[in-house]
Design a protein around this motif. Structure first.
Motif, mmCIF file in Angstrom:
data_model
loop_
_atom_site.group_PDB
_atom_site.id
_atom_site.type_symbol
_atom_site.label_atom_id
_atom_site.label_comp_id
_atom_site.label_asym_id
_atom_site.label_seq_id
_atom_site.Cartn_x
_atom_site.Cartn_y
_atom_site.Cartn_z
ATOM 1 N N ARG A 15 31.542 46.129 61.704
ATOM 2 C CA ARG A 15 32.706 45.550 62.388
ATOM 3 C C ARG A 15 32.286 44.322 63.186
ATOM 4 O O ARG A 15 31.099 44.084 63.402
ATOM 5 C CB ARG A 15 33.305 46.585 63.369
ATOM 6 C CG ARG A 15 33.943 47.753 62.665
ATOM 7 C CD ARG A 15 34.608 48.688 63.647
ATOM 8 N NE ARG A 15 33.648 49.515 64.340
ATOM 9 C CZ ARG A 15 33.924 50.745 64.825
ATOM 10 N NH1 ARG A 15 35.137 51.248 64.699
ATOM 11 N NH2 ARG A 15 32.997 51.444 65.449
ATOM 12 N N ILE A 17 31.247 41.069 65.153
ATOM 13 C CA ILE A 17 30.298 39.970 64.936
ATOM 14 C C ILE A 17 29.337 40.321 63.800
ATOM 15 O O ILE A 17 29.019 39.476 62.961
ATOM 16 C CB ILE A 17 29.514 39.690 66.242
ATOM 17 C CG1 ILE A 17 30.457 39.147 67.324
ATOM 18 C CG2 ILE A 17 28.362 38.719 65.986
ATOM 19 C CD1 ILE A 17 29.821 39.021 68.707
ATOM 20 N N ASP A 36 25.300 51.097 60.692
ATOM 21 C CA ASP A 36 26.301 51.260 61.750
ATOM 22 C C ASP A 36 26.434 52.744 62.084
ATOM 23 O O ASP A 36 26.181 53.605 61.239
ATOM 24 C CB ASP A 36 27.653 50.699 61.304
ATOM 25 C CG ASP A 36 28.547 50.311 62.479
ATOM 26 O OD1 ASP A 36 28.688 49.091 62.738
ATOM 27 O OD2 ASP A 36 29.092 51.217 63.151
ATOM 28 N N ASP A 62 22.321 55.493 64.138
ATOM 29 C CA ASP A 62 22.426 55.239 65.577
ATOM 30 C C ASP A 62 21.149 54.501 65.956
ATOM 31 O O ASP A 62 20.052 55.082 65.905
ATOM 32 C CB ASP A 62 22.538 56.573 66.334
ATOM 33 C CG ASP A 62 22.566 56.372 67.849
ATOM 34 O OD1 ASP A 62 22.294 55.239 68.309
ATOM 35 O OD2 ASP A 62 22.839 57.349 68.558
ATOM 36 N N ASN A 89 22.060 43.619 66.204
ATOM 37 C CA ASN A 89 23.357 43.190 66.742
ATOM 38 C C ASN A 89 24.179 44.304 67.372
ATOM 39 O O ASN A 89 25.063 44.036 68.181
ATOM 40 C CB ASN A 89 24.125 42.524 65.596
ATOM 41 C CG ASN A 89 25.588 42.331 65.920
ATOM 42 O OD1 ASN A 89 25.954 41.416 66.651
ATOM 43 N ND2 ASN A 89 26.426 43.229 65.395
ATOM 44 N N TYR A 155 25.560 46.510 81.435
ATOM 45 C CA TYR A 155 25.650 45.566 80.310
ATOM 46 C C TYR A 155 24.839 44.310 80.626
ATOM 47 O O TYR A 155 24.035 43.854 79.800
ATOM 48 C CB TYR A 155 27.115 45.225 80.057
ATOM 49 C CG TYR A 155 27.365 44.398 78.809
ATOM 50 C CD1 TYR A 155 27.349 44.991 77.552
ATOM 51 C CD2 TYR A 155 27.633 43.041 78.893
ATOM 52 C CE1 TYR A 155 27.594 44.238 76.410
ATOM 53 C CE2 TYR A 155 27.881 42.283 77.760
ATOM 54 C CZ TYR A 155 27.859 42.885 76.522
ATOM 55 O OH TYR A 155 28.105 42.139 75.391
ATOM 56 N N LYS A 159 21.529 42.899 78.591
ATOM 57 C CA LYS A 159 21.580 41.610 77.881
ATOM 58 C C LYS A 159 20.568 40.602 78.432
ATOM 59 O O LYS A 159 19.994 39.821 77.671
ATOM 60 C CB LYS A 159 23.006 41.050 77.924
ATOM 61 C CG LYS A 159 24.023 41.913 77.153
ATOM 62 C CD LYS A 159 23.657 42.067 75.682
ATOM 63 C CE LYS A 159 24.731 42.793 74.891
ATOM 64 N NZ LYS A 159 24.360 42.926 73.458
ATOM 65 N N VAL A 188 34.415 36.879 71.834
ATOM 66 C CA VAL A 188 34.608 36.883 70.376
ATOM 67 C C VAL A 188 35.707 37.900 70.063
ATOM 68 O O VAL A 188 35.768 38.976 70.676
ATOM 69 C CB VAL A 188 33.300 37.252 69.636
ATOM 70 C CG1 VAL A 188 33.515 37.254 68.126
ATOM 71 C CG2 VAL A 188 32.183 36.276 70.008
ATOM 72 N N THR A 190 36.830 40.618 68.730
ATOM 73 C CA THR A 190 36.474 41.896 68.108
ATOM 74 C C THR A 190 37.131 43.029 68.900
ATOM 75 O O THR A 190 37.732 42.802 69.944
ATOM 76 C CB THR A 190 34.953 42.126 68.125
ATOM 77 O OG1 THR A 190 34.546 42.460 69.467
ATOM 78 C CG2 THR A 190 34.185 40.903 67.641
ATOM 79 N N ASN A 195 36.261 49.995 70.762
ATOM 80 C CA ASN A 195 35.212 50.765 70.090
ATOM 81 C C ASN A 195 34.307 51.461 71.089
ATOM 82 O O ASN A 195 33.900 52.607 70.877
ATOM 83 C CB ASN A 195 34.383 49.849 69.177
ATOM 84 C CG ASN A 195 35.203 49.319 68.016
ATOM 85 O OD1 ASN A 195 36.248 49.880 67.685
ATOM 86 N ND2 ASN A 195 34.751 48.243 67.403
HETATM 87 P P1 NAI Z 1 32.208 45.710 67.768
HETATM 88 O O1 NAI Z 1 32.473 46.973 68.527
HETATM 89 O O2 NAI Z 1 33.309 45.033 67.063
HETATM 90 O O3 NAI Z 1 31.031 45.945 66.727
HETATM 91 C C1 NAI Z 1 29.869 46.625 67.100
HETATM 92 C C2 NAI Z 1 29.460 47.537 65.971
HETATM 93 O O4 NAI Z 1 28.273 48.223 66.385
HETATM 94 C C3 NAI Z 1 30.518 48.595 65.674
HETATM 95 O O5 NAI Z 1 30.793 48.663 64.289
HETATM 96 C C4 NAI Z 1 29.890 49.879 66.194
HETATM 97 O O6 NAI Z 1 30.259 51.024 65.453
HETATM 98 C C5 NAI Z 1 28.413 49.588 66.048
HETATM 99 N N1 NAI Z 1 27.588 50.403 66.944
HETATM 100 C C6 NAI Z 1 27.838 50.756 68.217
HETATM 101 N N2 NAI Z 1 26.886 51.558 68.676
HETATM 102 C C7 NAI Z 1 25.989 51.707 67.672
HETATM 103 C C8 NAI Z 1 24.781 52.423 67.538
HETATM 104 N N3 NAI Z 1 24.315 53.183 68.538
HETATM 105 N N4 NAI Z 1 24.110 52.346 66.380
HETATM 106 C C9 NAI Z 1 24.596 51.607 65.352
HETATM 107 N N5 NAI Z 1 25.742 50.929 65.410
HETATM 108 C C10 NAI Z 1 26.427 50.975 66.559
HETATM 109 O O7 NAI Z 1 31.513 44.729 68.824
HETATM 110 P P2 NAI Z 1 31.107 43.178 68.691
HETATM 111 O O8 NAI Z 1 31.968 42.441 69.606
HETATM 112 O O9 NAI Z 1 31.018 42.786 67.298
HETATM 113 O O10 NAI Z 1 29.652 43.232 69.349
HETATM 114 C C11 NAI Z 1 28.469 43.006 68.616
HETATM 115 C C12 NAI Z 1 27.410 42.532 69.591
HETATM 116 O O11 NAI Z 1 27.843 41.331 70.202
HETATM 117 C C13 NAI Z 1 27.140 43.504 70.726
HETATM 118 O O12 NAI Z 1 25.752 43.542 70.971
HETATM 119 C C14 NAI Z 1 27.873 42.884 71.893
HETATM 120 O O13 NAI Z 1 27.322 43.245 73.128
HETATM 121 C C15 NAI Z 1 27.720 41.419 71.600
HETATM 122 N N6 NAI Z 1 28.696 40.551 72.255
HETATM 123 C C16 NAI Z 1 30.033 40.621 71.956
HETATM 124 C C17 NAI Z 1 30.931 39.792 72.598
HETATM 125 C C18 NAI Z 1 32.408 39.824 72.322
HETATM 126 O O14 NAI Z 1 33.158 39.138 73.025
HETATM 127 N N7 NAI Z 1 32.892 40.557 71.347
HETATM 128 C C19 NAI Z 1 30.477 38.815 73.609
HETATM 129 C C20 NAI Z 1 29.061 38.827 73.834
HETATM 130 C C21 NAI Z 1 28.212 39.667 73.175
#
Ligand code: NAI
Length: 278
Positions: A15, A17, A36, A62, A89, A155, A159, A188, A190, A195
């Protein structure tokens, strides 16, 4: 850089990013292992991006689980071959306030956002160093790894640590054939806010109506004005191609960074003056 036929491993790739990065990789002919924690999200992404036997493989993982990580790493090597592109990621936000601390939340957030990144490095980087091919690691941090922005103190801690680890690793691996970049996304579009609610361990605090309102507002802000994940994926691949240390997603924080640096400079000047006078 020649991407065609290479093998990438993307955590949190089902999902958001991560999925944007997967899309950018597939466009360049890379074979992708998507890891994931969400089985449902993996099913969806497989349906979207192709057959499991084809160029996309999915693995339930995980990232905070070391043993499981090692098993998945070995499985990917057997299924697709040598991983030369690693995207650490997966991440979660936290929403615990300092007045409701508990160890479970620390372990949960750090286990995924920081230890999870390290687990990816431990699993894949030794083989990268032994490889004759060029390799690259991208760790997803956040603007919250550079500035305090109200994202929750756990958080922020995770980071900042990912930024430091990435910068240091990049220097240590310079000339080794393994490049390292750190992704610093601003907002971003998402579902990270939603989630993270589902992933929260049982011991997490029950949120007050006020906190729920803050989270809802954050969710809508991201969905309405956040950068598109596919665009972020393109920025990330551009950074891999050109071996850039940092990947940003917008140009809005330079005044805040300058202000932070000014505070730090002031502290140093103050120390110099105070010690000289004592
Ligand atoms: P999202 O929730 O859309 O995607 C994250 C994915 O990681 C999900 O599919 C989730 O199931 C998976 N996940 C969560 N815990 C997990 C684990 N223990 N093991 C394996 N997979 C796991 O979130 P998004 O926004 O795509 O975030 C991705 C990265 O970007 C994260 O590290 C987040 O902190 C970072 N980020 C996101 C921002 C935003 O505005 N969306 C801004 C800055 C950083």
């Amino acid at each position: 850089a020649d991407f065609e036929g290479r093998v990438a491993f993307v955590t949190g790739g089902a999902r958001g990013i991560g999925r944007g990065i997967v899309r950018a990789l597939l466009r360049r002919g890379v074979n992708v292992a998507i890891a994931d924690i969400s089985a449902a999200a993996l099913d969806e992404v497989r349906a979207k991006f192709g057959e499991p036997q084809d160029r996309v493989r999915t693995y339930r993982l995980d990232v905070s689980d070391r043993d499981a990580y090692a098993e998945v790493g070995a499985a990917v090597a057997g299924d697709l071959g040598e991983v030369t592109l690693l995207f650490n990621n997966a991440g979660v936000i936290d929403s615990v306030s300092p007045s409701r601390l508990n160890y479970r939340m620390w372990d949960h957030v750090m286990g995924i956002n920081l230890t999870g990144v390290y687990n990816g490095i431990q699993t894949f980087v030794p083989a990268m160093l032994a490889s004759s091919r060029r390799c690259h690691v991208v760790n997803t941090a956040s603007e919250a790894g550079l500035l305090e922005a109200g994202s929750g103190f756990l958080y922020h801690a995770s980071k900042y640590a990912v930024v430091g680890m990435s910068e240091s690793l990049r220097r240590e691996l310079a000339h080794s054939g393994v490049g390292v970049s750190v992704l610093l996304p601003g907002p971003v579009a998402t579902d990270i806010v939603q989630n993270a609610r589902h992933l929260r361990p049982d011991a997490a605090p029950v949120h007050s109506a006020r906190v729920i309102e803050i989270l809802d507002t954050a969710h809508h802000m991201l969905k309405e004005s956040g950068t598109r994940p596919d665009g972020v994926g393109e920025l990330v691949l551009d950074a891999v191609e050109h071996d850039r240390p940092y990947v940003a997603t917008r140009n809005e924080l330079s005044d805040l960074l300058d202000a932070r640096n000014a505070e730090l400079r002031a502290a140093m000047e103050h120390a110099e003056a105070l010690l000289a006078a004592s």
